[in-house]
Design an enzyme around this catalytic site. Structure first.
Site, mmCIF file in Angstrom:
data_model
loop_
_atom_site.group_PDB
_atom_site.id
_atom_site.type_symbol
_atom_site.label_atom_id
_atom_site.label_comp_id
_atom_site.label_asym_id
_atom_site.label_seq_id
_atom_site.Cartn_x
_atom_site.Cartn_y
_atom_site.Cartn_z
ATOM 1 N N HIS A 344 0.840 -1.196 0.000
ATOM 2 C CA HIS A 344 0.000 0.000 0.000
ATOM 3 C C HIS A 344 0.885 1.259 0.000
ATOM 4 O O HIS A 344 1.733 1.418 0.871
ATOM 5 C CB HIS A 344 -0.908 -0.013 1.228
ATOM 6 C CG HIS A 344 -1.906 1.098 1.224
ATOM 7 N ND1 HIS A 344 -3.167 0.947 0.706
ATOM 8 C CD2 HIS A 344 -1.821 2.371 1.651
ATOM 9 C CE1 HIS A 344 -3.818 2.089 0.811
ATOM 10 N NE2 HIS A 344 -3.026 2.973 1.380
ATOM 11 N N ALA A 345 0.694 2.131 -0.978
ATOM 12 C CA ALA A 345 1.583 3.284 -1.149
ATOM 13 C C ALA A 345 1.551 4.208 0.064
ATOM 14 O O ALA A 345 0.491 4.491 0.610
ATOM 15 C CB ALA A 345 1.180 4.069 -2.394
ATOM 16 N N HIS A 374 1.031 12.126 -5.777
ATOM 17 C CA HIS A 374 0.335 12.284 -4.498
ATOM 18 C C HIS A 374 1.294 12.083 -3.329
ATOM 19 O O HIS A 374 1.375 12.911 -2.422
ATOM 20 C CB HIS A 374 -0.840 11.295 -4.415
ATOM 21 C CG HIS A 374 -1.528 11.308 -3.081
ATOM 22 N ND1 HIS A 374 -2.606 12.127 -2.815
ATOM 23 C CD2 HIS A 374 -1.272 10.645 -1.928
ATOM 24 C CE1 HIS A 374 -2.980 11.951 -1.561
ATOM 25 N NE2 HIS A 374 -2.199 11.051 -0.995
ATOM 26 N N GLU A 375 2.029 10.979 -3.355
ATOM 27 C CA GLU A 375 2.928 10.671 -2.225
ATOM 28 C C GLU A 375 4.033 11.721 -2.097
ATOM 29 O O GLU A 375 4.394 12.120 -0.993
ATOM 30 C CB GLU A 375 3.535 9.268 -2.385
ATOM 31 C CG GLU A 375 2.519 8.126 -2.411
ATOM 32 C CD GLU A 375 1.604 8.097 -1.211
ATOM 33 O OE1 GLU A 375 1.977 8.615 -0.147
ATOM 34 O OE2 GLU A 375 0.484 7.571 -1.339
ATOM 35 N N HIS A 378 3.203 14.702 -0.028
ATOM 36 C CA HIS A 378 3.432 14.552 1.417
ATOM 37 C C HIS A 378 4.891 14.854 1.743
ATOM 38 O O HIS A 378 5.198 15.590 2.680
ATOM 39 C CB HIS A 378 3.128 13.115 1.862
ATOM 40 C CG HIS A 378 1.669 12.754 1.853
ATOM 41 N ND1 HIS A 378 0.706 13.503 2.486
ATOM 42 C CD2 HIS A 378 1.009 11.708 1.292
ATOM 43 C CE1 HIS A 378 -0.485 12.925 2.316
ATOM 44 N NE2 HIS A 378 -0.326 11.841 1.599
ATOM 45 N N GLU A 402 -3.448 15.712 2.610
ATOM 46 C CA GLU A 402 -3.914 14.851 1.516
ATOM 47 C C GLU A 402 -4.131 15.638 0.227
ATOM 48 O O GLU A 402 -4.153 15.067 -0.858
ATOM 49 C CB GLU A 402 -5.211 14.146 1.921
ATOM 50 C CG GLU A 402 -5.058 13.148 3.063
ATOM 51 C CD GLU A 402 -4.048 12.046 2.739
ATOM 52 O OE1 GLU A 402 -3.875 11.703 1.558
ATOM 53 O OE2 GLU A 402 -3.421 11.548 3.693
ATOM 54 N N HIS A 502 -12.449 2.496 7.842
ATOM 55 C CA HIS A 502 -12.228 3.615 8.756
ATOM 56 C C HIS A 502 -13.138 3.601 9.986
ATOM 57 O O HIS A 502 -12.855 4.294 10.952
ATOM 58 C CB HIS A 502 -12.368 4.937 8.001
ATOM 59 C CG HIS A 502 -11.353 5.058 6.896
ATOM 60 N ND1 HIS A 502 -11.400 4.274 5.757
ATOM 61 C CD2 HIS A 502 -10.250 5.823 6.774
ATOM 62 C CE1 HIS A 502 -10.375 4.572 4.982
ATOM 63 N NE2 HIS A 502 -9.661 5.501 5.564
ATOM 64 N N TYR A 512 -10.798 13.699 4.174
ATOM 65 C CA TYR A 512 -10.808 13.383 2.741
ATOM 66 C C TYR A 512 -11.799 14.275 2.004
ATOM 67 O O TYR A 512 -11.550 14.699 0.880
ATOM 68 C CB TYR A 512 -11.102 11.896 2.517
ATOM 69 C CG TYR A 512 -10.079 11.017 3.196
ATOM 70 C CD1 TYR A 512 -8.739 11.061 2.810
ATOM 71 C CD2 TYR A 512 -10.429 10.180 4.248
ATOM 72 C CE1 TYR A 512 -7.783 10.280 3.446
ATOM 73 C CE2 TYR A 512 -9.478 9.391 4.884
ATOM 74 C CZ TYR A 512 -8.164 9.448 4.481
ATOM 75 O OH TYR A 512 -7.222 8.669 5.117
HETATM 76 ZN ZN LIG Z 1 -1.943 10.547 1.075
#
Ligand SMILES: [Zn+2]
Length: 604
Positions: A344-345, A374-375, A378, A402, A502, A512
């Site tokens: 999982h990324a 996306h990563e 962060h 996010e 969740h 989100y």
């Molecule tokens: Zn993220």
């Protein structure tokens, strides 16, 4: 697909405290508060780093021993976080400088779960949380329990939901996955009771109010903000919903009502939170977006490392410094052949300074190309705020973290792909509808889901929804916000909220929703800074030093100021604004109006 931020956020995000609060002799002074915060910063950094190191190793080399070491390191960090949260209350009446005051306040609202001070109850709550998390993780549905090979875990369920067009099969699998959660129902009710008790001890009315207090405004005002944002985008959602329903009815017949809610099992995703997988069913002929990035990446035989270099290059084109050498040495880009890893990324900031890494099992496809952007968002955020005090090294609010990488991914336009040599020629604007419809099935379809999860939980925590009505309240909200319904009765013998990670995992979800709103607001503001005068869905901020400067100003603030100030630094306003979404999807909105002439919109 969701990715996680690890680092400081991890260990203040969960709690499992068994410590007690000692009362100091005499009223605490500003000097006492300073001493307390200095120690909290130092300990947080030390335990956070240890916990990150242990987690990194355990996710890269999954064995019983590495898991135990990691759990131990995490627990130490979690216990410290919980202790600081409780102790910070002692300094409520101390006047310090604004930074000190902010650090104290953030400590107080940092917990996601507050354990009651009664050690027995504290232990019970921690165990309930771990048990539900484990039950979800092990969740499987077996068509024939005698045959283990017929058992489906969430990955296999996800594959079937994505690929199958067989209504009966989809229904069976949907109902199957929802059999994992009824055993969690009594656990969840008790979990709510105990975590509320812990929250009350910290001075919050209940756990939901504790979550809502993290947003630099009174909890009720924050709820109103969410309603306001949803009202801005709801008309567009209704149109997308009506169009998709019409197309699904053409495919599946009467099981899809002409003017009622869409059956929950037909949207290509087990939770109906992302509808991208039904694109081929709803896409109008000849309106596809005109290029296939999957094919391009495959034909080029692009390596995982080159995909990451391409992502990094986007950020450096904005003026950000290249990632450190250690990033390239220590990250995981390729699935190893010789051992089990968590694929999982995720993005990491091991030492909360500049030991940045990503962990992904990269394949040469568009989804992973987007995820890399996306990563890295962060990672660049983490490095930008590294000079803040440790307790302020986080995003302005949890939606911001996010949103950053997604903002950059919105700049991965056909014109950008031409500039970096991945595409020969950008398709003309007649192809925009395909491009936008595909994006809407991801971004617009998600919004009501992103909102309703915590609407349900806040009502559950506040006691407005009692355990006897858990499932009814869940489906009432899914109908109200998403216009989605189950095809068969879902009585209280089920516990359908528990089939979404969740809920048993106790991870707040509003972040989100915020991230999906904010990324368009950021994109619009940065596109303006970059001087783009195309329609904003065609704008890319690639190579814009101006946009980069604006972005960096906000990122470097970390959590040092209330989020409206961080927002102002990038968007020139302190108010979240969903009109950027409407601007972005304007051509699609007009096109949907055409398609829906004389057709029903909304549901009963
Ligand atoms: Zn993220």
């Amino acid at each position: 697909m969701r990715s996680i931020v690890l680092g400081f956020a991890l260990f203040i995000a969960v709690s499992g405290c068994t410590g007690s609060t000692a009362t100091p002799a005499g009223a605490p002074t500003a000097a006492d508060a300073k001493k307390f915060i200095d120690e909290a910063n130092e300990t947080t950094l030390k335990l956070g780093t240890e916990s990150n190191q242990a987690s990194w190793v355990s996710e890269n080399f999954i064995t019983d021993d590495t898991s135990a070491l990691s759990a131990h390191a995490n627990q130490r960090a979690i216990d410290a976080g919980a202790r600081y949260a409780k102790d910070a209350v002692k300094f409520d009446h101390v006047d310090g400088d604004p930074t000190l005051r902010r650090e104290l306040n953030l400590l107080k609202v940092s917990l996601v779960m507050a354990t009651p001070s009664d050690p027995k109850e504290g232990e019970e709550l921690t165990k309930l949380a771990a048990d539900m998390d484990g039950e979800y993780g092990k969740g499987k549905w077996c068509e024939d329990p005698q045959k283990p090979q017929s058992c489906l875990d969430i990955n296999k369920i996800t594959d079937i939901m994505r690929e199958s067009r067989d209504e009966k099969k989809l229904r069976q699998v949907w109902e199957g996955w929802h059999t994992i959660s009824p055993p969690m129902r009594p656990q969840y009710a008790r979990f709510v009771e105990l975590s509320n008790k812990g929250a009350k001890e910290l001075g919050f009315p209940d756990t939901g109010a504790m979550w809502r207090s993290k947003y630099d405004m009174p909890p009720d005002a924050f709820s109103k903000e969410l309603d306001r944002l949803w009202d801005q985008v709801r008309p567009l959602y209704l149109k997308l919903h009506a169009y998709v329903r019409m197309k699904l009815r053409e495919k599946y017949g009467d099981v899809v009502p002409a003017n009622g809610p869409i059956p929950a099992h037909l949207l290509g995703n087990i939770w109906a939170q992302d509808w991208t997988n039904v694109y081929s069913l709803v896409a109008p002929p000849n309106l596809d977006r005109g290029f296939d990035l999957n094919k391009i990446l495959m034909n080029r035989k692009i390596s995982p490392i080159d995909m990451v270099k391409t992502g990094e290059h986007f950020y450096t084109s904005l003026g950000f410094a290249p990632l450190p050498k250690t990033f390239w040495e220590r990250s995981l880009f390729v699935k190893p052949q010789d051992r089990e890893v968590v694929c999982h990324a995720s993005a990491w900031d091991i030492d909360n300074v500049d030991d940045l890494r990503i962990k992904m099992c990269i394949r040469p496809n568009e989804e992973d190309f987007t995820t890399i952007h996306h990563e890295l968002g962060h990672n660049f955020y983490q490095r930008a705020y590294k000079d803040q005090p440790v307790l302020l090294r986080d995003s302005a609010n949890d939606g911001f973290h996010e949103a950053i990488g997604d903002t950059i991914a919105l700049s991965v336009t056909p014109e950008y792909l031409v500039k970096i040599g991945l595409l020969d020629k950008a398709p003309d604007s007649s192809r925009d509808i395909g491009l936008l419809l595909n994006k809407a099935l991801e971004k617009i379809a998600f919004l009501p889901f992103g909102l309703m999860i915590d609407q349900w939980r806040w009502k559950v925590f506040s006691g407005e929804v009692k355990p006897a009505d858990y499932n009814k309240a869940w489906w009432d909200l899914r109908l109200k916000y998403q216009g989605v319904a189950p095809v068969s009765a879902r009585g209280e013998e089920f516990f359908d909220p528990g089939a979404k990670y969740h809920v048993p995992g106790n991870v707040p979800y509003t972040r989100y929703f915020l991230a999906f709103i904010l990324q368009f607001q950021f994109h619009r503001a940065l596109a303006q800074a970059a001087g783009c005068n195309l329609p904003i869905h065609r704008c890319s901020i690639y190579e814009s030093a101006e946009a980069g400067k604006k972005l960096n100003t906000m990122l470097a603030m970390g959590q040092s100021k209330p989020w409206p100030e961080a927002l102002e630094a990038i968007a020139g306003t302190k108010q979240m604004d969903a009109t950027a979404i409407l601007d972005y999807f304007k051509p699609l909105d007009a096109w949907l109006d055409e398609q829906l002439k004389g057709k029903p919109v909304g549901w009963q």
